[in-house]
Design a protein around this motif. Structure first.
Motif, PDB file in Angstrom:
ATOM      1  N   ILE A 236      -9.239  13.362  -7.317  1.00 19.46           N
ATOM      2  CA  ILE A 236      -8.394  12.328  -7.911  1.00 19.46           C
ATOM      3  C   ILE A 236      -6.937  12.524  -7.499  1.00 19.46           C
ATOM      4  CG2 ILE A 236      -7.546  11.393 -10.100  1.00 19.46           C
ATOM      5  CD1 ILE A 236     -10.238  12.060 -11.333  1.00 19.46           C
ATOM      6  N   THR A 237      -6.507  13.764  -7.352  1.00 16.27           N
ATOM      7  CA  THR A 237      -5.103  14.041  -7.048  1.00 16.27           C
ATOM      8  C   THR A 237      -4.777  13.875  -5.575  1.00 16.27           C
ATOM      9  OG1 THR A 237      -5.087  15.637  -8.869  1.00 16.27           O
ATOM     10  CG2 THR A 237      -3.267  15.741  -7.311  1.00 16.27           C
ATOM     11  N   LEU A 238      -5.698  14.249  -4.691  1.00 16.19           N
ATOM     12  CA  LEU A 238      -5.401  14.295  -3.263  1.00 16.19           C
ATOM     13  C   LEU A 238      -6.104  13.204  -2.457  1.00 16.19           C
ATOM     14  CD1 LEU A 238      -5.618  18.167  -2.742  1.00 16.19           C
ATOM     15  CD2 LEU A 238      -3.588  16.789  -3.133  1.00 16.19           C
ATOM     16  N   LEU A 239      -7.415  13.129  -2.567  1.00  8.46           N
ATOM     17  CA  LEU A 239      -8.163  12.228  -1.679  1.00  8.46           C
ATOM     18  C   LEU A 239      -8.068  10.768  -2.097  1.00  8.46           C
ATOM     19  CD1 LEU A 239     -11.416  14.200  -0.799  1.00  8.46           C
ATOM     20  CD2 LEU A 239      -9.448  13.715   0.639  1.00  8.46           C
ATOM     21  N   LEU A 240      -8.210  10.500  -3.391  1.00  9.23           N
ATOM     22  CA  LEU A 240      -8.219   9.105  -3.847  1.00  9.23           C
ATOM     23  C   LEU A 240      -6.930   8.369  -3.496  1.00  9.23           C
ATOM     24  CD1 LEU A 240      -9.830   6.938  -5.289  1.00  9.23           C
ATOM     25  CD2 LEU A 240      -8.889   7.756  -7.459  1.00  9.23           C
ATOM     26  N   PRO A 241      -5.726   8.959  -3.674  1.00  6.25           N
ATOM     27  CA  PRO A 241      -4.513   8.225  -3.265  1.00  6.25           C
ATOM     28  C   PRO A 241      -4.493   7.879  -1.778  1.00  6.25           C
ATOM     29  CG  PRO A 241      -3.942  10.011  -4.741  1.00  6.25           C
ATOM     30  CD  PRO A 241      -5.382  10.192  -4.406  1.00  6.25           C
ATOM     31  N   THR A 242      -4.964   8.776  -0.920  1.00  3.96           N
ATOM     32  CA  THR A 242      -4.969   8.465   0.511  1.00  3.96           C
ATOM     33  C   THR A 242      -5.929   7.321   0.822  1.00  3.96           C
ATOM     34  OG1 THR A 242      -6.687  10.116   0.961  1.00  3.96           O
ATOM     35  CG2 THR A 242      -4.412  10.850   1.035  1.00  3.96           C
ATOM     36  N   ILE A 243      -7.077   7.323   0.165  1.00  2.00           N
ATOM     37  CA  ILE A 243      -8.034   6.226   0.387  1.00  2.00           C
ATOM     38  C   ILE A 243      -7.445   4.897  -0.051  1.00  2.00           C
ATOM     39  CG2 ILE A 243     -10.297   5.338  -0.270  1.00  2.00           C
ATOM     40  CD1 ILE A 243     -11.250   8.215  -0.543  1.00  2.00           C
ATOM     41  N   LEU A 244      -6.775   4.876  -1.199  1.00  2.00           N
ATOM     42  CA  LEU A 244      -6.190   3.634  -1.701  1.00  2.00           C
ATOM     43  C   LEU A 244      -5.041   3.156  -0.821  1.00  2.00           C
ATOM     44  CD1 LEU A 244      -6.200   4.345  -5.554  1.00  2.00           C
ATOM     45  CD2 LEU A 244      -7.829   2.990  -4.219  1.00  2.00           C
ATOM     46  N   ILE A 245      -4.208   4.071  -0.325  1.00  2.00           N
ATOM     47  CA  ILE A 245      -3.079   3.663   0.523  1.00  2.00           C
ATOM     48  C   ILE A 245      -3.580   3.097   1.851  1.00  2.00           C
ATOM     49  CG2 ILE A 245      -1.100   4.540   1.809  1.00  2.00           C
ATOM     50  CD1 ILE A 245      -0.540   6.442  -0.467  1.00  2.00           C
ATOM     51  N   VAL A 246      -4.580   3.755   2.454  1.00  2.00           N
ATOM     52  CA  VAL A 246      -5.144   3.233   3.709  1.00  2.00           C
ATOM     53  C   VAL A 246      -5.841   1.896   3.461  1.00  2.00           C
ATOM     54  CG1 VAL A 246      -6.820   3.683   5.537  1.00  2.00           C
ATOM     55  CG2 VAL A 246      -5.359   5.527   4.716  1.00  2.00           C
ATOM     56  N   PHE A 276       4.457  11.186  -0.601  1.00  2.00           N
ATOM     57  CA  PHE A 276       3.276  11.743  -1.275  1.00  2.00           C
ATOM     58  C   PHE A 276       2.897  13.096  -0.677  1.00  2.00           C
ATOM     59  CE2 PHE A 276      -1.405  12.086  -1.153  1.00  2.00           C
ATOM     60  CZ  PHE A 276      -1.643  12.205  -2.511  1.00  2.00           C
ATOM     61  N   LEU A 277       2.946  13.206   0.639  1.00  5.23           N
ATOM     62  CA  LEU A 277       2.641  14.488   1.297  1.00  5.23           C
ATOM     63  C   LEU A 277       3.688  15.540   0.967  1.00  5.23           C
ATOM     64  CD1 LEU A 277       1.404  13.385   4.834  1.00  5.23           C
ATOM     65  CD2 LEU A 277       0.058  13.943   2.819  1.00  5.23           C
ATOM     66  N   GLY A 278       4.956  15.139   0.899  1.00  2.85           N
ATOM     67  CA  GLY A 278       6.000  16.095   0.554  1.00  2.85           C
ATOM     68  C   GLY A 278       5.853  16.644  -0.852  1.00  2.85           C
ATOM     69  N   ILE A 279       5.442  15.785  -1.788  1.00  2.00           N
ATOM     70  CA  ILE A 279       5.256  16.232  -3.173  1.00  2.00           C
ATOM     71  C   ILE A 279       4.070  17.174  -3.277  1.00  2.00           C
ATOM     72  CG2 ILE A 279       4.700  15.437  -5.513  1.00  2.00           C
ATOM     73  CD1 ILE A 279       6.260  12.889  -4.882  1.00  2.00           C
ATOM     74  N   LEU A 280       3.000  16.897  -2.526  1.00  2.00           N
ATOM     75  CA  LEU A 280       1.775  17.685  -2.628  1.00  2.00           C
ATOM     76  C   LEU A 280       1.779  18.924  -1.722  1.00  2.00           C
ATOM     77  CD1 LEU A 280      -0.957  14.912  -2.783  1.00  2.00           C
ATOM     78  CD2 LEU A 280       0.032  16.217  -4.648  1.00  2.00           C
ATOM     79  N   ARG A 295      -5.817  19.004   5.498  1.00  2.00           N
ATOM     80  CA  ARG A 295      -4.534  18.863   6.179  1.00  2.00           C
ATOM     81  C   ARG A 295      -4.671  17.957   7.400  1.00  2.00           C
ATOM     82  NH1 ARG A 295      -0.656  22.579   4.622  1.00  2.00           N
ATOM     83  NH2 ARG A 295      -1.367  24.247   3.240  1.00  2.00           N
ATOM     84  N   THR A 296      -5.718  18.157   8.181  1.00  2.00           N
ATOM     85  CA  THR A 296      -5.980  17.273   9.322  1.00  2.00           C
ATOM     86  C   THR A 296      -6.242  15.845   8.867  1.00  2.00           C
ATOM     87  OG1 THR A 296      -6.949  19.172  10.484  1.00  2.00           O
ATOM     88  CG2 THR A 296      -7.408  16.985  11.372  1.00  2.00           C
ATOM     89  N   HIS A 297      -6.921  15.720   7.739  1.00  2.00           N
ATOM     90  CA  HIS A 297      -7.192  14.387   7.187  1.00  2.00           C
ATOM     91  C   HIS A 297      -5.897  13.652   6.873  1.00  2.00           C
ATOM     92  CE1 HIS A 297      -8.675  11.223   4.574  1.00  2.00           C
ATOM     93  NE2 HIS A 297      -7.958  11.711   3.580  1.00  2.00           N
ATOM     94  N   PHE A 298      -4.948  14.307   6.231  1.00  2.00           N
ATOM     95  CA  PHE A 298      -3.676  13.681   5.914  1.00  2.00           C
ATOM     96  C   PHE A 298      -2.923  13.308   7.190  1.00  2.00           C
ATOM     97  CE2 PHE A 298      -3.507  16.017   1.618  1.00  2.00           C
ATOM     98  CZ  PHE A 298      -4.177  14.963   1.013  1.00  2.00           C
ATOM     99  N   LEU A 302      -1.859   9.458   8.324  1.00  2.00           N
ATOM    100  CA  LEU A 302      -0.478   9.085   8.631  1.00  2.00           C
ATOM    101  C   LEU A 302      -0.377   8.470  10.021  1.00  2.00           C
ATOM    102  CD1 LEU A 302       2.458   9.115   7.685  1.00  2.00           C
ATOM    103  CD2 LEU A 302       2.673  11.413   8.644  1.00  2.00           C
ATOM    104  N   VAL A 303      -1.100   9.017  11.003  1.00  2.00           N
ATOM    105  CA  VAL A 303      -1.078   8.458  12.359  1.00  2.00           C
ATOM    106  C   VAL A 303      -1.649   7.048  12.366  1.00  2.00           C
ATOM    107  CG1 VAL A 303      -2.076   8.698  14.666  1.00  2.00           C
ATOM    108  CG2 VAL A 303      -1.134  10.695  13.513  1.00  2.00           C
ATOM    109  N   LEU A 304      -2.740   6.826  11.647  1.00  2.00           N
ATOM    110  CA  LEU A 304      -3.333   5.484  11.593  1.00  2.00           C
ATOM    111  C   LEU A 304      -2.382   4.478  10.978  1.00  2.00           C
ATOM    112  CD1 LEU A 304      -7.019   6.271  10.502  1.00  2.00           C
ATOM    113  CD2 LEU A 304      -6.216   5.553  12.753  1.00  2.00           C
ATOM    114  N   MET A 305      -1.693   4.869   9.919  1.00  2.00           N
ATOM    115  CA  MET A 305      -0.779   3.936   9.254  1.00  2.00           C
ATOM    116  C   MET A 305       0.444   3.641  10.117  1.00  2.00           C
ATOM    117  SD  MET A 305      -1.008   5.384   5.372  1.00  2.00           S
ATOM    118  CE  MET A 305       0.162   4.190   4.785  1.00  2.00           C
ATOM    119  N   VAL A 306       0.965   4.646  10.799  1.00  2.00           N
ATOM    120  CA  VAL A 306       2.105   4.415  11.699  1.00  2.00           C
ATOM    121  C   VAL A 306       1.681   3.536  12.869  1.00  2.00           C
ATOM    122  CG1 VAL A 306       3.702   5.539  13.291  1.00  2.00           C
ATOM    123  CG2 VAL A 306       3.303   6.519  11.039  1.00  2.00           C
ATOM    124  N   LEU A 307       0.492   3.761  13.416  1.00  2.00           N
ATOM    125  CA  LEU A 307      -0.022   2.914  14.499  1.00  2.00           C
ATOM    126  C   LEU A 307      -0.164   1.475  14.040  1.00  2.00           C
ATOM    127  CD1 LEU A 307      -1.244   2.639  17.349  1.00  2.00           C
ATOM    128  CD2 LEU A 307      -3.459   3.227  16.348  1.00  2.00           C
TER     129      LEU A 307
END
Length: 428
Positions: A236-246, A276-280, A295-298, A302-307
């Motif tokens: 809930i703290t790490l993976l779910l926010p990344t899934i929702l942002i993507v 979010f990455l800086g806070i975590l 770490r590789t997942h994050f 980030l690369v996908l979102m910047v692309l």
């Protein structure tokens, strides 16, 4: 004492003086012995304390066997940042010291309690422990008439355990807690273990799944502790926010491609994810032999979102001008040929002649030319937007398929892949 004195008086009156002195001496010695001999349990304890045997029992083979009937293990916490396992072990120790035995015909007790500091106590250590502290569970211990001693100790250990965090937050691993005593050149202490069980196996994000007593050699015993992380909190703290942002980034393709709302939204998502990455950064586990794949997942997210943000900006320019070449490398006008210059001069002459015509027809021609220019510009704009929409649709499906495949593959790797770590390098 009065009857004894009467007897002595009578003997003094009827027997010789030598016999009287002899009997008087026997009576004095007997009374003294009766007053000094004490057979109570406390006197027994004091007698053993006065022996003051603070050294290890010594035999011909220079070794002492210590039995550990049971060990109660408890995991206090797991430090995933520094890779430390904090444990508490409660053990029962049994050993023999024949010089602390007594004759039960004199002292009619089978056991007695002695202070811990008055006898020798074996010391247990954790081989792979950074810091080990053994304390007495009680200030007293139990001594039996045959010289057997029973004592209970508590061991707090900070164990250096490179927990396998590759699958974090679905991590699970086993950590050895090696137990030993001092021994050198056939002298010292030998341990004989009984059974081990766990107590209160859930603390924080980690839980103890199982414990077992194993050994690599006769003198290398260890408790294998099974650990697994409770993944609900980290998910809930790490993976779910990344899934929702993507997911929000994917849905943003529904916004018009030629306007600035999409670009602004994507820039906001990238900045939010970076914050979010800086806070975590303090929450993420530390590096070990198997670095956490999260770490590789994050990084990939980030690369996908910047692309996606960069492609959206490029498509905005395409929707406006139809190409990005003019923005990057401005094109120079080609030099005109002589024939083109003559045609322009003739058109100028014709236009001069036409000026003599009626003003209405001249104004009508200007209006028609202006409307034709607007229509041509609109057609060009529609063509550019169509190209941009076509490219946007292609990139959307590419982005969607790539993101879906990536998340499925990453989930499989996090859950199923096993990274091997040698936990017994401290013995190597």
């Amino acid at each position: 004492m009065i009857p004894a004195v009467m007897v002595l008086v009578k003997l003094f009156l009827t027997h010789s003086l030598g016999k009287t002195v002899f009997l008087l001496s026997l009576l004095t010695v007997g009374c003294g012995l009766a007053e000094t001999i004490c057979t109570s349990r406390r006197c027994l304890a004091q007698m053993l304390i006065n022996k003051n045997f603070s050294s290890q029992p010594q035999y011909e083979n220079c070794s002492q066997t210590v039995y550990v009937p049971y060990i109660e293990y408890q995991t206090l916490s797991v430090d995933t940042k520094n890779l430390r396992l904090y444990s508490l072990l409660q053990a029962m120790l049994v050993w023999s010291d024949p010089e602390l035995s007594w004759n039960t015909s004199v002292y009619k007790y089978n056991a007695v309690v002695l202070p811990v500091q008055t006898v020798w106590i074996p010391e247990l250590q954790v081989t792979n422990g950074i810091q080990t502290t053994m304390t007495d569970a009680s200030r007293d211990l139990l001594v039996y008439s045959n010289g057997t001693l029973v004592h209970f100790v508590n061991i707090n250990a900070e164990v250096d355990c490179a927990v396998n965090l590759f699958n974090y937050p679905f991590a699970a691993d086993e950590c050895p807690v090696a137990i030993q005593t001092w021994s050198y050149d056939e002298c010292g202490t030998d341990l004989v273990f009984g059974k081990v069980w766990k107590n209160d196996g859930s603390h924080g994000d980690w839980q103890t799944t199982h414990v077992s007593l194993e050994k690599k050699r006769d003198d290398r015993h260890y408790i294998m502790v099974g650990l697994s992380i409770k993944y609900t909190g980290p998910f809930i703290t790490l993976l779910l926010p990344t899934i929702l942002i993507v997911l929000a980034d994917v849905v943003s393709f529904a916004l018009p491609v030629g306007e600035g709302e999409r670009n602004g939204f994507k820039v906001t998502l990238v900045l939010s994810f970076t914050m979010f990455l800086g806070i975590l950064n303090d929450v993420l586990p530390g590096d070990s032999e198997c670095s956490p794949i999260i770490r590789t997942h994050f990084c990939v997210c980030l690369v996908l979102m910047v692309l996606s943000m960069l492609v959206s900006m490029v498509l905005t320019q395409v929707a406006k001008d139809g190409t990005i070449v003019s923005r990057c490398w401005p094109q120079r006008a080609a030099p005109k040929t002589r024939r083109e210059e003559q045609d322009e001069e003739n058109q100028a002459d014709i236009s001069v002649v036409k000026l003599g015509g009626s003003e209405d027809s001249q104004m009508l021609r200007k209006v028609v030319k202006f409307l034709d220019a607007i229509k041509a510009k609109e057609l060009e704009s529609e063509r550019c937007k169509a190209i941009a929409n076509r490219l946007d649709t292609i990139f959307f499906w590419f982005y969607f398929i790539l993101g879906t495949v990536y998340f499925c593959a990453m989930t499989y790797v996090m859950v199923r892949y096993e990274c091997k770590i040698d936990h017994f390098d401290f013995w190597n």
